[in-house]
Write a protein that holds these residues in place. Structure first.
Motif, mmCIF file in Angstrom:
data_model
loop_
_atom_site.group_PDB
_atom_site.id
_atom_site.type_symbol
_atom_site.label_atom_id
_atom_site.label_comp_id
_atom_site.label_asym_id
_atom_site.label_seq_id
_atom_site.Cartn_x
_atom_site.Cartn_y
_atom_site.Cartn_z
ATOM 1 N N LYS A 73 0.839 -1.191 0.000
ATOM 2 C CA LYS A 73 0.000 0.000 0.000
ATOM 3 C C LYS A 73 0.878 1.246 0.000
ATOM 4 O O LYS A 73 1.882 1.299 0.691
ATOM 5 C CB LYS A 73 -0.931 -0.007 1.211
ATOM 6 C CG LYS A 73 -1.940 -1.149 1.145
ATOM 7 C CD LYS A 73 -2.959 -1.026 2.257
ATOM 8 C CE LYS A 73 -4.003 -2.114 2.110
ATOM 9 N NZ LYS A 73 -5.075 -1.966 3.122
ATOM 10 N N SER A 74 0.447 2.247 -0.784
ATOM 11 C CA SER A 74 1.310 3.398 -1.023
ATOM 12 C C SER A 74 0.595 4.731 -0.826
ATOM 13 O O SER A 74 0.773 5.662 -1.600
ATOM 14 C CB SER A 74 1.883 3.323 -2.446
ATOM 15 O OG SER A 74 2.637 2.148 -2.626
ATOM 16 N N GLY A 75 -0.245 4.842 0.207
ATOM 17 C CA GLY A 75 -0.911 6.111 0.459
ATOM 18 C C GLY A 75 -2.183 6.259 -0.352
ATOM 19 O O GLY A 75 -2.774 5.272 -0.791
ATOM 20 N N ASP A 76 -2.626 7.500 -0.557
ATOM 21 C CA ASP A 76 -3.837 7.701 -1.344
ATOM 22 C C ASP A 76 -3.519 7.519 -2.826
ATOM 23 O O ASP A 76 -2.374 7.277 -3.209
ATOM 24 C CB ASP A 76 -4.470 9.070 -1.055
ATOM 25 C CG ASP A 76 -3.628 10.248 -1.528
ATOM 26 O OD1 ASP A 76 -2.764 10.064 -2.411
ATOM 27 O OD2 ASP A 76 -3.834 11.356 -1.022
ATOM 28 N N ALA A 77 -4.541 7.638 -3.661
ATOM 29 C CA ALA A 77 -4.378 7.311 -5.076
ATOM 30 C C ALA A 77 -3.287 8.146 -5.743
ATOM 31 O O ALA A 77 -2.454 7.624 -6.490
ATOM 32 C CB ALA A 77 -5.708 7.491 -5.805
ATOM 33 N N GLY A 78 -3.274 9.449 -5.475
ATOM 34 C CA GLY A 78 -2.267 10.312 -6.088
ATOM 35 C C GLY A 78 -0.857 9.949 -5.665
ATOM 36 O O GLY A 78 0.057 9.877 -6.496
ATOM 37 N N GLN A 79 -0.672 9.690 -4.375
ATOM 38 C CA GLN A 79 0.651 9.297 -3.876
ATOM 39 C C GLN A 79 1.083 7.962 -4.473
ATOM 40 O O GLN A 79 2.242 7.793 -4.863
ATOM 41 C CB GLN A 79 0.608 9.187 -2.346
ATOM 42 C CG GLN A 79 0.440 10.498 -1.615
ATOM 43 C CD GLN A 79 0.240 10.287 -0.121
ATOM 44 O OE1 GLN A 79 -0.498 9.397 0.316
ATOM 45 N NE2 GLN A 79 0.892 11.103 0.680
ATOM 46 N N ALA A 80 0.153 7.029 -4.540
ATOM 47 C CA ALA A 80 0.475 5.703 -5.055
ATOM 48 C C ALA A 80 0.900 5.763 -6.521
ATOM 49 O O ALA A 80 1.860 5.097 -6.936
ATOM 50 C CB ALA A 80 -0.725 4.767 -4.884
ATOM 51 N N VAL A 178 -17.386 21.730 3.418
ATOM 52 C CA VAL A 178 -15.957 21.419 3.506
ATOM 53 C C VAL A 178 -15.600 20.518 2.330
ATOM 54 O O VAL A 178 -16.327 19.582 1.996
ATOM 55 C CB VAL A 178 -15.583 20.744 4.847
ATOM 56 C CG1 VAL A 178 -16.349 19.440 5.070
ATOM 57 C CG2 VAL A 178 -14.078 20.491 4.920
ATOM 58 N N THR A 179 -14.497 20.834 1.665
ATOM 59 C CA THR A 179 -14.021 20.019 0.553
ATOM 60 C C THR A 179 -12.540 19.737 0.746
ATOM 61 O O THR A 179 -11.889 20.276 1.648
ATOM 62 C CB THR A 179 -14.272 20.708 -0.796
ATOM 63 O OG1 THR A 179 -13.961 19.787 -1.865
ATOM 64 C CG2 THR A 179 -13.404 21.948 -0.970
ATOM 65 N N GLU A 180 -12.019 18.877 -0.118
ATOM 66 C CA GLU A 180 -10.611 18.490 -0.024
ATOM 67 C C GLU A 180 -9.777 19.280 -1.028
ATOM 68 O O GLU A 180 -10.267 19.742 -2.053
ATOM 69 C CB GLU A 180 -10.466 16.992 -0.310
ATOM 70 C CG GLU A 180 -11.247 16.083 0.631
ATOM 71 C CD GLU A 180 -12.698 15.881 0.219
ATOM 72 O OE1 GLU A 180 -13.418 15.159 0.926
ATOM 73 O OE2 GLU A 180 -13.102 16.452 -0.824
ATOM 74 N N ASN A 181 -8.499 19.399 -0.718
ATOM 75 C CA ASN A 181 -7.552 20.096 -1.584
ATOM 76 C C ASN A 181 -7.439 19.366 -2.925
ATOM 77 O O ASN A 181 -7.101 18.182 -2.973
ATOM 78 C CB ASN A 181 -6.191 20.138 -0.877
ATOM 79 C CG ASN A 181 -5.194 21.031 -1.580
ATOM 80 O OD1 ASN A 181 -5.245 21.212 -2.785
ATOM 81 N ND2 ASN A 181 -4.273 21.582 -0.806
ATOM 82 N N ALA A 182 -7.715 20.061 -4.004
ATOM 83 C CA ALA A 182 -7.660 19.447 -5.332
ATOM 84 C C ALA A 182 -6.248 19.026 -5.721
ATOM 85 O O ALA A 182 -6.069 18.181 -6.606
ATOM 86 C CB ALA A 182 -8.212 20.418 -6.374
ATOM 87 N N ALA A 183 -5.248 19.591 -5.072
ATOM 88 C CA ALA A 183 -3.859 19.260 -5.387
ATOM 89 C C ALA A 183 -3.378 18.018 -4.643
ATOM 90 O O ALA A 183 -2.375 17.417 -5.033
ATOM 91 C CB ALA A 183 -2.952 20.438 -5.059
ATOM 92 N N THR A 184 -4.084 17.613 -3.587
ATOM 93 C CA THR A 184 -3.612 16.509 -2.751
ATOM 94 C C THR A 184 -4.624 15.393 -2.565
ATOM 95 O O THR A 184 -4.300 14.373 -1.961
ATOM 96 C CB THR A 184 -3.209 17.025 -1.354
ATOM 97 O OG1 THR A 184 -4.351 17.650 -0.738
ATOM 98 C CG2 THR A 184 -2.085 18.032 -1.442
ATOM 99 N N SER A 185 -5.831 15.558 -3.079
ATOM 100 C CA SER A 185 -6.894 14.604 -2.797
ATOM 101 C C SER A 185 -7.655 14.229 -4.053
ATOM 102 O O SER A 185 -8.031 15.088 -4.850
ATOM 103 C CB SER A 185 -7.869 15.214 -1.776
ATOM 104 O OG SER A 185 -9.080 14.509 -1.737
ATOM 105 N N SER A 186 -7.914 12.924 -4.218
ATOM 106 C CA SER A 186 -8.669 12.447 -5.379
ATOM 107 C C SER A 186 -10.103 12.982 -5.401
ATOM 108 O O SER A 186 -10.549 13.493 -6.427
ATOM 109 C CB SER A 186 -8.658 10.917 -5.416
ATOM 110 O OG SER A 186 -9.384 10.428 -6.514
#
Length: 365
Positions: A73-80, A178-186
């Motif tokens: 496992k390698s973190g969230d989708a972007g990190q992986a 509340v939303t997630e950062n588009a640069a760090t979150s899928s």
């Protein structure tokens, strides 16, 4: 997808999240890396943190194929995806699962996968096959990124929940989202793309200016947004979350029902159906995979009806194989969005990085 959403709770229900490995390339007797054509009896899957599968389903594959499965496992989708690209010449595994349509072009442009036409691909809907000409990736699941709302909050305040992107910018919903950062979150990126699909290339920045003026809160990732900031989730209530609107998934409401200590008669959260963006997840045989034969067998397994029907209650996503059954809780509490926003992979590829850069300057500064 990910998600991707409720793996920690799911472990107690008999799901398996295999131990993470620090590296798993085959080596020869001299300790050198074996060639990509070397096949072993172990298949290594590289994925995001939300990979989960029922123990009996995985054991059936291992018994029938003769391969043991190991998971990194390698973190969230972007990190992986980024980690896989950095190690593509000497990959950490044989198969990658979890690249979605928002990040697909990045993986393909960097040569992350080798072509393989999976067995069973003919049972997958054409709308999910975004690399049909080359078969570098195989569609596995789909889901919808949508704004979720806290039913209790809106009932207590006698306020109608928002249903569209436009609603979210209205004064009645000030300081509620509340939303997630588009640069760090899928899901954060998916929500940005959904707004761009809805308002167009030129219109989305003005929309986000309105959201910012209306008090939208941005956090790094989904877990923080859903488990800490959102008042509608069981964890969010415990954490004192005070935002009754959150960017999450259409499959989040059934999870709130299924994992509740005392099953409620109805889901405590709902979905703003006019805010959804369709997300498709893929798997692929990694370029330079050490066990190509085993990797192909595993990709085939991901399209098997047994695995496809096992996914919904494990990773809270929908199967792509025609005829795969979906649990009743899913269809009742988390139905598929009827008209989600979509965007062609080529358009995402051409605009994603610049849009994220513009979004960051506009919303975070």
């Amino acid at each position: 997808m990910h998600h991707k959403t409720f793996v920690a709770a799911a472990v107690g229900l008999g799901l398996v999240t295999m131990s993470a490995l620090t590296g798993c390339g085959s080596t020869d007797a001299n300790g050198s890396n074996a060639t990509g054509s070397t096949d072993t009896k172990t298949v290594t899957l590289v994925s995001h943190d939300s990979w989960a599968v029922s123990k009996n389903v995985l054991k059936d594959f291992e018994k029938q194929s003769g391969y043991k499965v190991r998971v990194l496992k390698s973190g969230d989708a972007g990190q992986a995806v980024n980690k896989a690209i950095l190690t593509k010449d000497n990959p950490q595994g044989d198969v990658f699962f979890g690249v979605d349509n928002t990040l697909l072009s990045r993986a393909l442009d960097n040569g992350l996968f080798q072509p393989y036409e999976a067995k069973g691909l003919g049972t997958v809907g054409a709308q999910y096959q975004l690399d049909k000409a080359k078969h570098r990736v195989t569609p596995i699941d789909f889901g919808d990124i949508c704004v979720n709302y806290d039913k209790a909050y809106f009932g207590e305040h006698r306020l109608k929940p928002p249903q569209t992107f436009a609603d979210l910018a209205k004064p009645a919903y000030k300081n509620l989202l509340v939303t997630e950062n588009a640069a760090t979150s899928s899901p954060g990126l998916g929500f940005l793309l959904g707004s761009a699909a809805s308002y167009g290339d030129q219109g989305w920045p003005d929309y986000w200016k309105k959201l910012k003026a209306n008090g939208v809160k941005v956090v790094d990732g989904w877990e923080q947004a859903y488990y800490q900031e959102f008042s509608g989730s069981s964890e969010g209530r415990k954490a004192g979350g005070d935002r009754p609107l959150v960017v999450s998934y259409a499959s989040s409401p059934p999870a709130e029902v299924i994992y509740a200590k005392k099953r409620p008669s109805t889901a405590p959260t709902g979905v703003a159906s006019g805010t959804c963006f369709r997300q498709i997840e893929f798997a692929g045989l990694l370029s330079n995979a050490h066990n190509t034969k085993g990797g192909k067998a595993f990709v085939d397994f991901l399209l098997s009806k047994k695995f496809q029907q096992d996914m919904p209650l494990n990773m809270f996503v929908y199967p792509v194989v025609k005829g795969a059954a979906v649990p009743a809780d899913f269809t009742e509490y988390g139905p598929v969005a009827k008209n989600p926003e979509t965007m062609a992979p080529g358009k995402i590829a051409a605009n994603r990085d610049q849009w994220v850069k513009s979004w960051t300057s506009l919303v975070l500064k």
